[in-house]
Motif scaffolding. Structure first.
Motif, mmCIF file in Angstrom:
data_model
loop_
_atom_site.group_PDB
_atom_site.id
_atom_site.type_symbol
_atom_site.label_atom_id
_atom_site.label_comp_id
_atom_site.label_asym_id
_atom_site.label_seq_id
_atom_site.Cartn_x
_atom_site.Cartn_y
_atom_site.Cartn_z
ATOM 1 N N LYS A 76 38.107 50.825 42.329
ATOM 2 C CA LYS A 76 39.566 50.929 42.110
ATOM 3 C C LYS A 76 40.145 52.156 42.807
ATOM 4 O O LYS A 76 41.349 52.213 43.058
ATOM 5 C CB LYS A 76 39.880 50.959 40.618
ATOM 6 C CG LYS A 76 39.696 49.601 39.975
ATOM 7 C CD LYS A 76 40.210 49.553 38.557
ATOM 8 C CE LYS A 76 40.035 48.143 38.000
ATOM 9 N NZ LYS A 76 40.441 48.040 36.602
ATOM 10 N N GLY A 78 46.053 46.086 40.785
ATOM 11 C CA GLY A 78 44.895 46.932 41.070
ATOM 12 C C GLY A 78 43.583 46.391 40.539
ATOM 13 O O GLY A 78 42.557 47.067 40.592
ATOM 14 N N ASN A 79 43.602 45.157 40.003
ATOM 15 C CA ASN A 79 42.327 44.571 39.549
ATOM 16 C C ASN A 79 41.615 43.942 40.737
ATOM 17 O O ASN A 79 42.260 43.430 41.665
ATOM 18 C CB ASN A 79 42.592 43.501 38.486
ATOM 19 C CG ASN A 79 43.242 44.114 37.247
ATOM 20 O OD1 ASN A 79 42.853 45.201 36.824
ATOM 21 N ND2 ASN A 79 44.227 43.437 36.695
ATOM 22 N N PHE A 85 42.369 43.105 46.105
ATOM 23 C CA PHE A 85 42.940 43.565 44.831
ATOM 24 C C PHE A 85 44.140 42.709 44.461
ATOM 25 O O PHE A 85 44.858 42.212 45.323
ATOM 26 C CB PHE A 85 43.427 45.025 44.954
ATOM 27 C CG PHE A 85 42.341 46.041 45.145
ATOM 28 C CD1 PHE A 85 42.081 46.574 46.405
ATOM 29 C CD2 PHE A 85 41.585 46.490 44.068
ATOM 30 C CE1 PHE A 85 41.079 47.530 46.588
ATOM 31 C CE2 PHE A 85 40.584 47.443 44.248
ATOM 32 C CZ PHE A 85 40.330 47.967 45.509
ATOM 33 N N TYR A 99 41.985 51.193 45.782
ATOM 34 C CA TYR A 99 43.308 50.593 45.565
ATOM 35 C C TYR A 99 44.394 51.636 45.853
ATOM 36 O O TYR A 99 45.395 51.335 46.501
ATOM 37 C CB TYR A 99 43.414 50.065 44.129
ATOM 38 C CG TYR A 99 44.735 49.446 43.812
ATOM 39 C CD1 TYR A 99 45.617 50.047 42.905
ATOM 40 C CD2 TYR A 99 45.126 48.249 44.418
ATOM 41 C CE1 TYR A 99 46.836 49.474 42.618
ATOM 42 C CE2 TYR A 99 46.353 47.672 44.137
ATOM 43 C CZ TYR A 99 47.200 48.292 43.233
ATOM 44 O OH TYR A 99 48.423 47.732 42.955
ATOM 45 N N ASN A 103 33.617 53.865 41.865
ATOM 46 C CA ASN A 103 34.584 52.969 41.237
ATOM 47 C C ASN A 103 35.500 52.423 42.336
ATOM 48 O O ASN A 103 36.267 53.165 42.954
ATOM 49 C CB ASN A 103 35.397 53.773 40.203
ATOM 50 C CG ASN A 103 36.359 52.893 39.434
ATOM 51 O OD1 ASN A 103 36.573 51.726 39.797
ATOM 52 N ND2 ASN A 103 36.920 53.445 38.385
#
Lengths: 226, 240
Positions: free
Chosen positions: A43, A24-25, A20, A46, A41
């Motif tokens: 994310k 957070g991408n 990441f 993260y 997902n």
């Protein structure tokens, strides 16, 4: 250790690895993480990483059970690669080999619409509502087990129930080292009997996954073409 | 291939299932009373031998040597636990419902055929079918038959029998009727007072039909050339 070796290891390791950015991408992910992305997902990991990341450069391994769809993880290694790169590697519980290896000699090319119709007639439940994707190709199924399973499910339901059949876009499962698309058959209705017992009996015999949620049963079926 | 007539919802679903099963290698169970068309339906699924399960030795032999079979009277098999039907294509016919345990063990597909009294839409087409068949087999002209005269108590068995009988009846000449009566009388000619006993065989149908057509004893007496009192007396003797 050479760079090529490390990259090769990163790409092919069974554990999902996600890198990441500090915002957070997702910067990078290996093949296993790509597979996981079909179900959840990424994310979300993260947040996990931020919670447990070490305070400075380096790595930290936490022992924590994380359950996502049909994936079970028992630990994660989190660390900073640089100021703005956070890496997460998840440790997966050994998967049920019955689900990833099958005896293909018993699997025949099948028209799923025909099998569903047969199971409805067998259970005398021909009046259900259907919402089906119409372009699902023929694929390999264990016809006998699948028909018996569907019949058992339909027999549990009251007369008025509904079904939907759709391709799960972006979702895959690996079977015999081949990526297979996934189909979802969702059956919603009032159950006359306990479904959990059926699920336990069936999952041992048939190569698919069953979930029960709020009066609906979802069957995730791999589309095995070869 | 023997035709399976399907106009009722039950029969249409059964036929649809049979057509789908044709392309699959799974075992099918067809359940239904005698004469509902189980064999005709089974032959839609698999053009193969029909074996009666009551002959257990023959059944064992055929199961060892054949991949596809139709097994009639499947419910007559007592020791089902010793039966091996896997990796074959079997169509089993049963007059009775089987236990869930047996169905789940052996059969991927189950078809239940209702009796004709619950498949009203199939009756007229079945009558027409058997009228054509009977006319062909008997070498006579097909004729309309009143549905009320057709017996469906034993499903297609009794329906077929009553159609053949109706058509045959309509085609008889006077000399053929006399021949039938001669045959009937021949076994009774050693009885006493036979004439009085057998006269109703002639009088009863004559008076019954006459009354049905003319609805009046007076008119009937005119047609038959008998006294009205005689007619009244004979009607009473015949219980009409």
């Amino acid at each position: 250790m050479s760079n090529e070796l490390l990259v090769g290891l990163f790409e092919n390791i069974l554990n999902p690895v996600i890198i990441f950015s500090d915002e957070g991408n997702i910067r990078s992910l290996n093949k296993s993480a790509e597979l996981l992305a079909g179900f959840v997902n990424l994310k979300n990991f993260y947040d996990l990483a931020l919670n447990y990341a070490p305070k400075s450069f380096g790595f930290k391994t936490i022992m924590q059970t994380i359950k996502v769809d049909r994936f079970n993880f028992f630990a994660a290694t989190i660390g900073y690669l640089s100021e703005d790169e956070l890496i997460v590697m998840l440790y997966q519980q050994p998967s049920d080999t019955k689900k990833t290896k099958i005896d293909k000699s018993e699997y025949k090319l099948s028209n799923i619409y025909a099998l569903i119709d047969l199971a409805l007639i067998s259970s005398n439940k021909t009046k259900c509502k259907k919402e089906f994707d119409l372009d699902i190709p023929e694929f390999k199924l264990h016809q006998e087990s699948f028909l018996k399973l569907l019949r058992s499910i339909f027999e549990l339901l009251n007369d008025e129930f509904s079904m939907s059949l759709r391709l799960k876009v972006g979702e895959y499962v690996e079977i015999d080292q081949k990526r297979c698309k996934m189909l979802e058959l969702k059956i919603c209705g009032k159950c006359v009997l306990d479904v959990n017992l059926l699920i336990k009996q069936v999952e041992q015999k048939v190569h698919l996954w069953i979930k029960e949620d709020k009066g609906c049963m979802s069957l995730d079926i791999p589309i095995i073409l070869e | 291939m023997q035709e399976f007539i399907a106009y009722s919802e039950n029969a249409k679903n059964a036929l649809k299932a049979a057509q789908l099963v044709r392309n699959l290698d799974v075992n099918t169970l067809i359940i239904g009373a005698s004469g509902v068309g189980k064999k005709a339906l089974a032959l839609q699924m698999a053009e193969t031998l029909i074996i009666d399960a009551k002959n257990r030795d023959l059944l064992s032999k055929m199961l060892n040597s054949h991949q596809e079979l139709i097994i009639d009277n499947f419910d007559a098999i007592l020791d089902l636990s010793e039966l091996e039907l896997s990796k074959k294509k079997i169509v089993a016919l049963s007059k009775k419902e089987l236990s869930k345990e047996i169905i789940d063990k052996f059969f991927a597909v189950v078809i239940r055929l209702d009796e004709l009294k619950d498949r009203k839409e199939d009756i007229k087409p079945l009558i027409n079918h058997f009228i054509k068949e009977a006319a062909l087999n008997l070498g006579i002209e097909p004729r309309e038959i009143d549905e009320k005269r057709v017996d469906i108590s034993n499903n297609i068995h009794s329906l077929k029998r009553s159609i053949y009988f109706e058509l045959f009846k309509k085609s008889l000449t006077q000399s053929q009727i006399e021949e039938i009566l001669e045959n009937f009388f021949s076994s009774r000619l050693d009885e006493i007072d036979l004439y009085e006993k057998l006269l109703p065989i002639f009088e009863r149908p004559l008076l019954k039909k006459g009354l049905e057509i003319y609805k009046s004893q007076l008119k009937l007496s005119e047609i038959l050339g008998l006294n009205r009192n005689t007619i009244r007396k004979k009607l009473k003797e015949c219980g009409l």
